[in-house]
Design a protein around this motif. Structure first.
Motif, PDB file in Angstrom:
ATOM      1  N   LEU A 143      87.518 -19.908 -89.310  1.00 30.40           N
ATOM      2  CA  LEU A 143      86.110 -19.634 -89.803  1.00 30.40           C
ATOM      3  C   LEU A 143      85.371 -20.141 -88.284  1.00 30.40           C
ATOM      4  N   LYS A 192      85.397 -17.545 -85.507  1.00 37.97           N
ATOM      5  CA  LYS A 192      84.590 -16.410 -85.943  1.00 37.97           C
ATOM      6  C   LYS A 192      82.984 -16.517 -85.960  1.00 37.97           C
ATOM      7  N   ARG A 193      82.536 -17.750 -86.503  1.00 43.60           N
ATOM      8  CA  ARG A 193      81.256 -17.959 -86.241  1.00 43.60           C
ATOM      9  C   ARG A 193      80.523 -18.187 -84.937  1.00 43.60           C
ATOM     10  N   GLU A 205      80.175 -15.080 -83.474  1.00 44.14           N
ATOM     11  CA  GLU A 205      78.910 -14.001 -83.826  1.00 44.14           C
ATOM     12  C   GLU A 205      77.809 -14.885 -83.162  1.00 44.14           C
ATOM     13  N   ARG A 246      73.092 -21.851 -83.692  1.00 42.90           N
ATOM     14  CA  ARG A 246      74.205 -21.261 -84.428  1.00 42.90           C
ATOM     15  C   ARG A 246      75.429 -21.781 -84.442  1.00 42.90           C
ATOM     16  N   GLU A 277      75.713 -24.983 -86.344  1.00 42.36           N
ATOM     17  CA  GLU A 277      75.852 -24.324 -87.666  1.00 42.36           C
ATOM     18  C   GLU A 277      77.173 -23.943 -88.117  1.00 42.36           C
ATOM     19  N   ALA A 278      77.872 -23.464 -87.036  1.00 40.78           N
ATOM     20  CA  ALA A 278      79.218 -22.779 -87.259  1.00 40.78           C
ATOM     21  C   ALA A 278      80.034 -24.339 -87.328  1.00 40.78           C
ATOM     22  N   GLU A 295      79.509 -25.558 -91.204  1.00 40.60           N
ATOM     23  CA  GLU A 295      80.181 -24.505 -92.240  1.00 40.60           C
ATOM     24  C   GLU A 295      81.671 -24.613 -92.308  1.00 40.60           C
TER      25      GLU A 295
END
Lengths: 62, 62, 62, 62, 62, 62
Positions: D19, D22-23, D26, E23, E26-27, E30
């Motif tokens: 994960l 992947k993030r 992105e 981001r 945030e990765a 998460e």
């Protein structure tokens, strides 16, 4: 910040590493006035077959 | 100086690593005129679950 | 992969850097059989006041 | 390019690492418009006896 | 920890960099459950004459 | 070896950097018994728009 990354040979005792990170952190406090909590240190080991000098793996130099 | 850090896949034979560090050191001598003893090289392994490309761990791409 | 990061002194000509990256890429092809397109190289300059050896900034050693 | 190197604690599950990469990939697509295939990520583990903060090895802080 | 170092091309706007670091942080929240304050990110620029791929400086490839 | 890379904020005076590298080198001598000439240190500056914490560029946090 600051972040300190040390590339070194393996085999150092825990006591040696404890003293090293203590003194390096003190170096930043004394020289830069940095708070100890702001200093992060990474100790990265490279064995004799994974670092080289003078064109030879260290294992081939000893 | 110079210091060279290589991020690579594991599994290279000792002979392959010996040739690699020899040639990289020669590259500095030829291109920069650097003495071989001044060139330090680190070979840092990352297995397939610890490096990624295209958003996927390498182990999920093969 | 592989990714190569070189920590070096500034002041190298473009021709010197061109030859260096050519030879380092060839080193991977010959030693590891790596395709040239897979080899990424970074040249990172440190001036004499930002690298040290023997406890002294390089600018204080010359 | 870009190349991303993460210095982290060990012990993350494969799903967590999947994960994460992947993030992060992105993030580059969204923020920079980078193609996912251009993003390479390395996850580098440091156990509690090989990273320090506040002048102490992490193993001595817990 | 974690510490994230990004090797990238220069020329990104401040807004692009702001979105990228937002981001990426945030990765970690998460994927790893990491607190945002624990995530440090470095953006390291390499111009076209200081990074190479396929044996050529990027400036010679465009 | 060892090689020490410091990621830091810019703006330190030459005297501050001189004291820092002196004390870090002494740390290795005291903790590891390393000869000063074997210790190489790099000081790498990141301005406020090129490092981030807590999801924000440092320039947006002050």
């Amino acid at each position: 910040m600051p972040i300190v990354t040390v590339q070194q040979s393996p085999g150092r005792t825990k006591e040696q590493r404890e003293l090293l990170v203590k003194r390096i952190t003190e170096a930043f406090s004394e020289a830069y006035g940095t708070s100890p909590e702001a200093v992060t240190i990474f100790l990265q080991n490279f064995d004799d077959e994974h670092w080289a000098k003078g064109g030879k793996l260290h294992s081939d130099r000893s």
